[in-house]
Design a protein around this motif. Structure first.
Motif, PDB file in Angstrom:
ATOM      1  N   PHE A  17       0.860  -1.186   0.000  1.00 51.97           N
ATOM      2  CA  PHE A  17       0.000   0.000   0.000  1.00 51.97           C
ATOM      3  C   PHE A  17       0.900   1.241   0.000  1.00 51.97           C
ATOM      4  O   PHE A  17       1.610   1.483   0.973  1.00 51.97           O
ATOM      5  N   SER A  19       1.160   4.204   1.018  1.00 48.09           N
ATOM      6  CA  SER A  19       0.446   5.125   1.907  1.00 48.09           C
ATOM      7  C   SER A  19       1.290   6.342   2.268  1.00 48.09           C
ATOM      8  O   SER A  19       1.439   6.697   3.450  1.00 48.09           O
ATOM      9  N   GLU A  23      -1.013  11.061   0.102  1.00 46.92           N
ATOM     10  CA  GLU A  23      -2.058  10.273  -0.538  1.00 46.92           C
ATOM     11  C   GLU A  23      -3.024   9.709   0.500  1.00 46.92           C
ATOM     12  O   GLU A  23      -2.782   9.767   1.705  1.00 46.92           O
ATOM     13  N   SER A  24      -4.107   9.144   0.034  1.00 48.19           N
ATOM     14  CA  SER A  24      -5.089   8.521   0.925  1.00 48.19           C
ATOM     15  C   SER A  24      -4.496   7.275   1.592  1.00 48.19           C
ATOM     16  O   SER A  24      -3.707   6.547   0.988  1.00 48.19           O
ATOM     17  N   ASN A  25      -4.904   7.033   2.823  1.00 53.13           N
ATOM     18  CA  ASN A  25      -4.492   5.809   3.529  1.00 53.13           C
ATOM     19  C   ASN A  25      -5.664   4.866   3.749  1.00 53.13           C
ATOM     20  O   ASN A  25      -5.574   3.924   4.545  1.00 53.13           O
ATOM     21  N   ASP A  27      -7.069   2.516   2.007  1.00 50.92           N
ATOM     22  CA  ASP A  27      -6.916   1.106   1.644  1.00 50.92           C
ATOM     23  C   ASP A  27      -6.170   0.332   2.735  1.00 50.92           C
ATOM     24  O   ASP A  27      -6.577  -0.786   3.094  1.00 50.92           O
ATOM     25  N   ILE A  28      -5.097   0.922   3.251  1.00 52.01           N
ATOM     26  CA  ILE A  28      -4.342   0.191   4.273  1.00 52.01           C
ATOM     27  C   ILE A  28      -5.129   0.119   5.575  1.00 52.01           C
ATOM     28  O   ILE A  28      -5.096  -0.894   6.285  1.00 52.01           O
ATOM     29  N   LYS A  53      -8.585  10.441   4.387  1.00 50.88           N
ATOM     30  CA  LYS A  53      -7.672   9.907   5.393  1.00 50.88           C
ATOM     31  C   LYS A  53      -8.497   9.364   6.550  1.00 50.88           C
ATOM     32  O   LYS A  53      -9.631   9.808   6.788  1.00 50.88           O
ATOM     33  N   SER A  74       0.135   4.709   9.963  1.00 49.91           N
ATOM     34  CA  SER A  74       0.017   3.985   8.702  1.00 49.91           C
ATOM     35  C   SER A  74       0.709   4.686   7.543  1.00 49.91           C
ATOM     36  O   SER A  74       0.927   4.071   6.491  1.00 49.91           O
ATOM     37  N   ASP A  75       1.034   5.962   7.697  1.00 46.86           N
ATOM     38  CA  ASP A  75       1.617   6.706   6.582  1.00 46.86           C
ATOM     39  C   ASP A  75       3.134   6.542   6.541  1.00 46.86           C
ATOM     40  O   ASP A  75       3.775   6.198   7.546  1.00 46.86           O
ATOM     41  N   LYS A 107       5.500  -0.085   9.611  1.00 47.86           N
ATOM     42  CA  LYS A 107       4.610  -1.169   9.238  1.00 47.86           C
ATOM     43  C   LYS A 107       5.046  -2.507   9.821  1.00 47.86           C
ATOM     44  O   LYS A 107       4.223  -3.428   9.955  1.00 47.86           O
ATOM     45  N   HIS A 135      -3.222   8.276  10.702  1.00 39.47           N
ATOM     46  CA  HIS A 135      -2.780   8.880   9.449  1.00 39.47           C
ATOM     47  C   HIS A 135      -1.912  10.106   9.742  1.00 39.47           C
ATOM     48  O   HIS A 135      -1.973  10.704  10.812  1.00 39.47           O
TER      49      HIS A 135
END
Length: 384
Positions: A17, A19, A23-25, A27-28, A53, A74-75, A107, A135
């Motif tokens: 992902f 992330s 960008e958008s997070n 999905d993760i 987000k 997550s980013d 991660k 995020h």
């Protein structure tokens, strides 16, 4: 499949992902939510105002106050202009290391949390275990600030929190804060042959910087006698200055980016107060020539540090889980201070090294991942 193999597979999914903070997070976060729901957790996805987000807040066990938070962001930082040997968003294994953007930051820790979620569910009971995946940590801890605000509004105060930033599984009980600003100076353009008829935004930005550098030297003298940080004082950095259009034009616009990393809340208040006073002085001068002149400050992020405390149940818990008996302090910033502000005991401990974070060919070792999984195994076996 062993826990380590399971964690490795999950980490590969997480790295895939992209992330990046810009960008958008979603999905993760959705991926993590599905894993935790499968383990029996009650999961909330808390979107930011843009809807692009989100934070994840999930709970195993009882509702209400107390419990242990396992927290990670997550980013990840960008990969642009970095010379990676392989695709940064496709995990590669080599010589006991797992490579990929976010492998250690952070991660790897999240993968270990998801791997052990089902086992943790069996011991949650009246002492809940929460998961907080946020995020925009890399751009001012925006997600964690929103999440902790939400918890405060709900009168929820977790008892303990482990922030899984990469510490090589060492126990960290203090980190510096981070305050980041972009300052826009608007003056009055004109011909350089008559500088007194204009308001040079670049010159006023330079005077602003000069005051920052004076404060930087003064902050050295404010270092607490027993400070354990390296360096032991609050630091300040001028990151970028941009303005002007030509040699012979009075600059009517300038933008300055700067930050400081306080070791105490007193230093945070001191710097902000001194800078605000200096802005008043500069602005009064600018407006003598051009009443519409302005100095506008955008706060990118203000995050207090994690202040070491004599009594810290989270630190003592992780001592027992890792076998360490000493805790250190680090100069980099984390989300820990935001949880501490809730009244939660907080410690930082996670797999991987901060020395690998933000670099090309970022990695976490399999040994570090196993150490993190072992920490969770001991938590599970020790919980009544």
């Amino acid at each position: 499949m062993s826990d380590l193999q399971h964690a490795k597979a999950i980490l590969g999914d997480l790295i895939a992902f992209p992330s990046i903070s810009a960008e958008s997070n979603l999905d993760i976060i959705t991926y993590c939510a599905r894993h935790l729901e499968a383990a029996g957790a009650r999961v909330e996805i808390l979107r930011d105002p843009s809807g692009k987000k989100a934070n994840l807040w999930a709970t195993l066990g009882a509702e209400g106050d107390g419990g242990l938070v396992l927290s990670g962001h997550s980013d990840v930082v960008p990969v642009a202009d970095q010379n990676w040997r392989t695709d940064p968003f496709e995990m590669q294994e080599e010589d006991g290391r797992l490579y990929g953007r976010g492998a250690c930051d952070m991660k790897g820790f999240i993968a270990c949390c998801l791997t052990k979620a089902e086992d943790l569910a069996r011991i949650a009971g009246q002492h809940p275990i929460h998961f907080a995946f946020t995020h925009d940590e890399e751009v001012g801890c925006l997600g964690a600030r929103a999440l902790t605000d939400t918890l405060a509004q709900r009168n929820l105060r977790p008892r303990l929190c482990i922030i899984g930033e990469p510490t090589e599984m060492q126990v960290i009980e203090g980190n510096k804060g981070c305050c980041e600003y972009s300052v826009t100076f608007s003056g009055l353009e004109g011909h350089s042959s008559a500088p007194e008829r204009g308001v040079n935004a670049v010159e006023y930005a330079a005077r602003y910087i000069a005051r920052l550098l004076e404060l930087r030297q003064h902050l050295v003298t404010r270092a607490p006698a027993q400070s354990r940080f390296d360096p032991p004082w609050t630091t300040l950095n001028v990151g970028r200055l941009q303005g002007g259009v030509a040699h012979n034009v009075i600059a009517n616009h300038a933008v300055l980016d700067w930050e400081f990393r306080p070791i105490t809340s007193d230093d945070m208040h001191f710097v902000k107060s001194e800078v605000a006073s200096h802005v008043d002085t500069l602005l009064a001068e600018m407006r003598q020539t051009h009443p519409q002149a302005s100095i506008l400050t955008e706060t990118i992020g203000e995050v207090a540090g994690l202040e070491p405390m004599p009594e810290n149940e989270a630190r003592d818990l992780v001592f027992g889980l890792t076998g360490h008996n000493e805790a250190a302090c680090v100069p980099f910033s984390t989300e820990a201070g935001l949880f501490q502000a809730l009244g939660t005991d907080v410690v930082i401990c996670g797999p991987g090294s901060i020395a690998q974070a933000h670099k090309p060919d970022e990695f976490v070792s399999l040994d570090q991942m196993q150490s993190c999984l072992t920490m969770f195994d001991r938590l599970i076996s020790d919980r009544p």
